[in-house]
Design a protein around this motif. Structure first.
Motif, PDB file in Angstrom:
ATOM      1  N   GLN A   1       0.791  -1.227   0.000  1.00  0.00           N
ATOM      2  CA  GLN A   1       0.000   0.000   0.000  1.00  0.00           C
ATOM      3  C   GLN A   1       0.826   1.280   0.000  1.00  0.00           C
ATOM      4  OE1 GLN A   1      -3.720  -0.028   0.056  1.00  0.00           O
ATOM      5  NE2 GLN A   1      -2.934  -1.916  -0.834  1.00  0.00           N
ATOM      6  N   ASP A   2       1.989   1.239   0.606  1.00  0.00           N
ATOM      7  CA  ASP A   2       2.791   2.451   0.749  1.00  0.00           C
ATOM      8  C   ASP A   2       3.586   2.742  -0.517  1.00  0.00           C
ATOM      9  OD1 ASP A   2       5.649   3.697   1.664  1.00  0.00           O
ATOM     10  OD2 ASP A   2       4.010   4.464   2.902  1.00  0.00           O
ATOM     11  N   PRO A   3       3.395   3.927  -1.132  1.00  0.00           N
ATOM     12  CA  PRO A   3       4.113   4.256  -2.364  1.00  0.00           C
ATOM     13  C   PRO A   3       5.631   4.207  -2.211  1.00  0.00           C
ATOM     14  CG  PRO A   3       2.349   5.832  -1.973  1.00  0.00           C
ATOM     15  CD  PRO A   3       2.476   5.008  -0.735  1.00  0.00           C
ATOM     16  N   GLY A   4       6.112   4.672  -1.065  1.00  0.00           N
ATOM     17  CA  GLY A   4       7.554   4.662  -0.826  1.00  0.00           C
ATOM     18  C   GLY A   4       8.114   3.254  -0.775  1.00  0.00           C
ATOM     19  N   ASN A   5       7.368   2.338  -0.162  1.00  0.00           N
ATOM     20  CA  ASN A   5       7.810   0.947  -0.109  1.00  0.00           C
ATOM     21  C   ASN A   5       7.903   0.339  -1.503  1.00  0.00           C
ATOM     22  OD1 ASN A   5       8.180   0.650   2.663  1.00  0.00           O
ATOM     23  ND2 ASN A   5       6.086  -0.020   3.034  1.00  0.00           N
ATOM     24  N   LEU A   6       6.861   0.556  -2.305  1.00  0.00           N
ATOM     25  CA  LEU A   6       6.871  -0.017  -3.648  1.00  0.00           C
ATOM     26  C   LEU A   6       8.007   0.567  -4.481  1.00  0.00           C
ATOM     27  CD1 LEU A   6       5.743  -1.817  -5.830  1.00  0.00           C
ATOM     28  CD2 LEU A   6       4.129  -0.002  -6.432  1.00  0.00           C
ATOM     29  N   GLY A   7       8.153   1.879  -4.460  1.00  0.00           N
ATOM     30  CA  GLY A   7       9.216   2.517  -5.237  1.00  0.00           C
ATOM     31  C   GLY A   7      10.596   2.049  -4.816  1.00  0.00           C
ATOM     32  N   THR A   8      10.798   1.918  -3.517  1.00  0.00           N
ATOM     33  CA  THR A   8      12.088   1.463  -2.999  1.00  0.00           C
ATOM     34  C   THR A   8      12.376   0.032  -3.433  1.00  0.00           C
ATOM     35  OG1 THR A   8      11.946   2.929  -1.078  1.00  0.00           O
ATOM     36  CG2 THR A   8      13.423   1.033  -0.891  1.00  0.00           C
ATOM     37  N   MET A   9      11.359  -0.823  -3.423  1.00  0.00           N
ATOM     38  CA  MET A   9      11.553  -2.214  -3.825  1.00  0.00           C
ATOM     39  C   MET A   9      11.893  -2.329  -5.313  1.00  0.00           C
ATOM     40  SD  MET A   9       8.928  -4.538  -1.583  1.00  0.00           S
ATOM     41  CE  MET A   9       7.462  -3.549  -1.814  1.00  0.00           C
ATOM     42  N   ILE A  10      11.257  -1.507  -6.128  1.00  0.00           N
ATOM     43  CA  ILE A  10      11.570  -1.514  -7.562  1.00  0.00           C
ATOM     44  C   ILE A  10      13.015  -1.054  -7.783  1.00  0.00           C
ATOM     45  CG2 ILE A  10      11.045  -0.397  -9.771  1.00  0.00           C
ATOM     46  CD1 ILE A  10       8.084  -0.387  -8.878  1.00  0.00           C
TER      47      ILE A  10
ATOM     48  N   ASN B   1       1.666   6.280  -9.494  1.00  0.00           N
ATOM     49  CA  ASN B   1       1.520   7.256  -8.415  1.00  0.00           C
ATOM     50  C   ASN B   1       2.809   8.074  -8.339  1.00  0.00           C
ATOM     51  OD1 ASN B   1       2.279   7.932  -5.503  1.00  0.00           O
ATOM     52  ND2 ASN B   1       0.141   7.410  -5.211  1.00  0.00           N
ATOM     53  N   ASP B   2       2.710   9.383  -8.210  1.00  0.00           N
ATOM     54  CA  ASP B   2       3.904  10.233  -8.277  1.00  0.00           C
ATOM     55  C   ASP B   2       4.939   9.890  -7.199  1.00  0.00           C
ATOM     56  OD1 ASP B   2       1.938  11.458  -6.465  1.00  0.00           O
ATOM     57  OD2 ASP B   2       3.398  13.070  -6.245  1.00  0.00           O
ATOM     58  N   LYS B   3       4.490   9.461  -6.012  1.00  0.00           N
ATOM     59  CA  LYS B   3       5.439   9.099  -4.950  1.00  0.00           C
ATOM     60  C   LYS B   3       6.158   7.796  -5.282  1.00  0.00           C
ATOM     61  CE  LYS B   3       3.003  11.505  -1.226  1.00  0.00           C
ATOM     62  NZ  LYS B   3       2.257  11.364   0.056  1.00  0.00           N
TER      63      LYS B   3
ATOM     64  N   GLY C   1       0.731  -7.444  -7.842  1.00  0.00           N
ATOM     65  CA  GLY C   1      -0.539  -8.123  -7.653  1.00  0.00           C
ATOM     66  C   GLY C   1      -1.686  -7.147  -7.440  1.00  0.00           C
ATOM     67  N   LYS C   2      -2.895  -7.654  -7.572  1.00  0.00           N
ATOM     68  CA  LYS C   2      -4.095  -6.833  -7.376  1.00  0.00           C
ATOM     69  C   LYS C   2      -4.092  -6.243  -5.969  1.00  0.00           C
ATOM     70  CE  LYS C   2      -6.911  -9.557 -10.579  1.00  0.00           C
ATOM     71  NZ  LYS C   2      -8.072 -10.482 -10.721  1.00  0.00           N
ATOM     72  N   GLY C   3      -4.528  -4.989  -5.863  1.00  0.00           N
ATOM     73  CA  GLY C   3      -4.573  -4.324  -4.559  1.00  0.00           C
ATOM     74  C   GLY C   3      -3.301  -3.592  -4.200  1.00  0.00           C
ATOM     75  N   THR C   4      -2.298  -3.647  -5.074  1.00  0.00           N
ATOM     76  CA  THR C   4      -1.048  -2.918  -4.843  1.00  0.00           C
ATOM     77  C   THR C   4      -1.194  -1.475  -5.324  1.00  0.00           C
ATOM     78  OG1 THR C   4       0.309  -4.909  -5.029  1.00  0.00           O
ATOM     79  CG2 THR C   4       1.409  -2.821  -5.484  1.00  0.00           C
ATOM     80  N   VAL C   5      -0.541  -0.554  -4.643  1.00  0.00           N
ATOM     81  CA  VAL C   5      -0.593   0.859  -5.015  1.00  0.00           C
ATOM     82  C   VAL C   5      -0.183   1.029  -6.481  1.00  0.00           C
ATOM     83  CG1 VAL C   5       1.777   1.281  -4.186  1.00  0.00           C
ATOM     84  CG2 VAL C   5       0.168   3.186  -4.346  1.00  0.00           C
ATOM     85  N   ASP C   6      -0.770   2.022  -7.135  1.00  0.00           N
ATOM     86  CA  ASP C   6      -0.535   2.263  -8.559  1.00  0.00           C
ATOM     87  C   ASP C   6       0.935   2.566  -8.839  1.00  0.00           C
ATOM     88  OD1 ASP C   6      -0.996   2.795 -11.266  1.00  0.00           O
ATOM     89  OD2 ASP C   6      -1.524   4.890 -10.887  1.00  0.00           O
ATOM     90  N   LEU C   7       1.499   1.864  -9.802  1.00  0.00           N
ATOM     91  CA  LEU C   7       2.890   2.092 -10.215  1.00  0.00           C
ATOM     92  C   LEU C   7       3.126   3.540 -10.609  1.00  0.00           C
ATOM     93  CD1 LEU C   7       5.729   1.128 -11.170  1.00  0.00           C
ATOM     94  CD2 LEU C   7       4.659   0.532 -13.364  1.00  0.00           C
TER      95      LEU C   7
ATOM     96  N   GLY D   1       4.614  -9.322   0.863  1.00  0.00           N
ATOM     97  CA  GLY D   1       3.204  -8.997   1.015  1.00  0.00           C
ATOM     98  C   GLY D   1       2.895  -7.714   1.751  1.00  0.00           C
ATOM     99  N   ASN D   2       1.620  -7.492   1.904  1.00  0.00           N
ATOM    100  CA  ASN D   2       1.061  -6.297   2.527  1.00  0.00           C
ATOM    101  C   ASN D   2       1.740  -5.948   3.850  1.00  0.00           C
ATOM    102  OD1 ASN D   2      -1.226  -5.379   4.662  1.00  0.00           O
ATOM    103  ND2 ASN D   2      -1.541  -4.383   2.690  1.00  0.00           N
ATOM    104  N   GLU D   3       1.916  -4.640   4.088  1.00  0.00           N
ATOM    105  CA  GLU D   3       2.636  -4.160   5.267  1.00  0.00           C
ATOM    106  C   GLU D   3       2.054  -4.687   6.582  1.00  0.00           C
ATOM    107  OE1 GLU D   3       3.278  -0.979   2.082  1.00  0.00           O
ATOM    108  OE2 GLU D   3       1.632  -2.280   2.715  1.00  0.00           O
ATOM    109  N   GLY D   4       0.735  -4.861   6.643  1.00  0.00           N
ATOM    110  CA  GLY D   4       0.117  -5.327   7.880  1.00  0.00           C
ATOM    111  C   GLY D   4      -0.212  -6.804   7.878  1.00  0.00           C
TER     112      GLY D   4
END
Length: 246
Positions: A110-119, A141-143, A133-139, A201-204
């Motif tokens: 869910q967190d844009p920073g987490n996704l961007g950092t992982m990429i 997203n500006d953050k 996967g489905k339910g992941t924050v939009d690639l 997976g999801n942060e929580g």
């Protein structure tokens, strides 16, 4: 020079701040010299350059349609605290499944920073694919874009049903390691296969239990102190760099 935020062109650019409009137009915006240069060097199509009055545009980018805008217009377009005064509109690449040697599967982050950092980390660790996967924050997203620091333009990144992707990867001889505690083995006790996909997976909630059941192997990272868990992007980094050593 465009000076009014009521200009139709500017209104359209501002619409791209919303996912619905980005999906509709198959376009998104990036900001700053580094991101634009990374897009320019990639196979992603830059549609147009937007630059603030007084900003010098890289000569290599002058082949793209360019628009000079006033300070107030740039302020209306940017979301950064210290804008560089230059942006670009980029066309989305149509990415889909393909053969890979090292992949990162992302389940409902869910967190844009987490996704961007992982990429960004996947790129640095030599991975070639990131599957959202489905339910992941939009690639787009500006953050997320800013956090990737341009790595999104270097990798094969696409959205897909992870159940389908797990099955496809395994059929292609790629092991799928899922992070989690249930029936899990410490990662450093496992032999790293030549072809591997790591799923986080999801942060929580972590990885969906159904995905974990279908994985080749569940893995965990030892905790030596009092912390209950690691940030998901840190956990992903540890595992991806462990794989990179092999």
């Amino acid at each position: 020079m465009l000076t009014s935020v009521k200009n139709e062109k500017i209104k359209n650019w501002r619409k791209l701040k919303k996912k619905k409009e980005r999906d509709l137009q198959s376009q998104f915006m990036i900001e700053g010299f580094h991101l634009i240069e990374e897009a320019h060097k990639s196979n992603w199509a830059i549609i147009e350059i937007i630059y603030q009055t007084g900003i010098e545009v890289n000569a290599d980018w002058l082949t793209y349609p360019s628009y000079e805008v006033s300070d107030n217009v740039m302020a209306a377009l940017t979301d950064t605290k210290t804008p560089q005064g230059i942006m670009a509109v980029v066309r989305k690449n149509k990415c889909s499944e393909r053969q890979s040697k090292r992949a990162l599967l992302v389940d409902r982050i869910q967190d844009p920073g987490n996704l961007g950092t992982m990429i960004r980390t996947a790129d640095a660790a030599g991975f070639d694919t990131v599957i959202l996967g489905k339910g992941t924050v939009d690639l787009f997203n500006d953050k997320v874009i800013r956090s990737t620091q341009g790595s999104m333009f270097h990798l094969h990144v696409y959205e897909a049903d992870l159940n389908d992707e797990i099955a496809r990867l395994q059929q292609e001889g790629i092991e799928v390691w899922s992070t989690g505690l249930d029936n899990a083995t410490y990662y450093h006790k496992l032999e790293v296969p030549e072809k591997l996909a790591i799923m986080v997976g999801n942060e929580g909630a972590g990885v969906d239990p159904e995905h974990m059941k279908k994985s080749t192997q569940n893995v965990k990272i030892p905790i030596y102190g009092q912390a209950e868990s690691l940030n998901v992007s840190i956990a992903a980094a540890i595992l991806m760099y462990e794989v990179a050593k092999k």
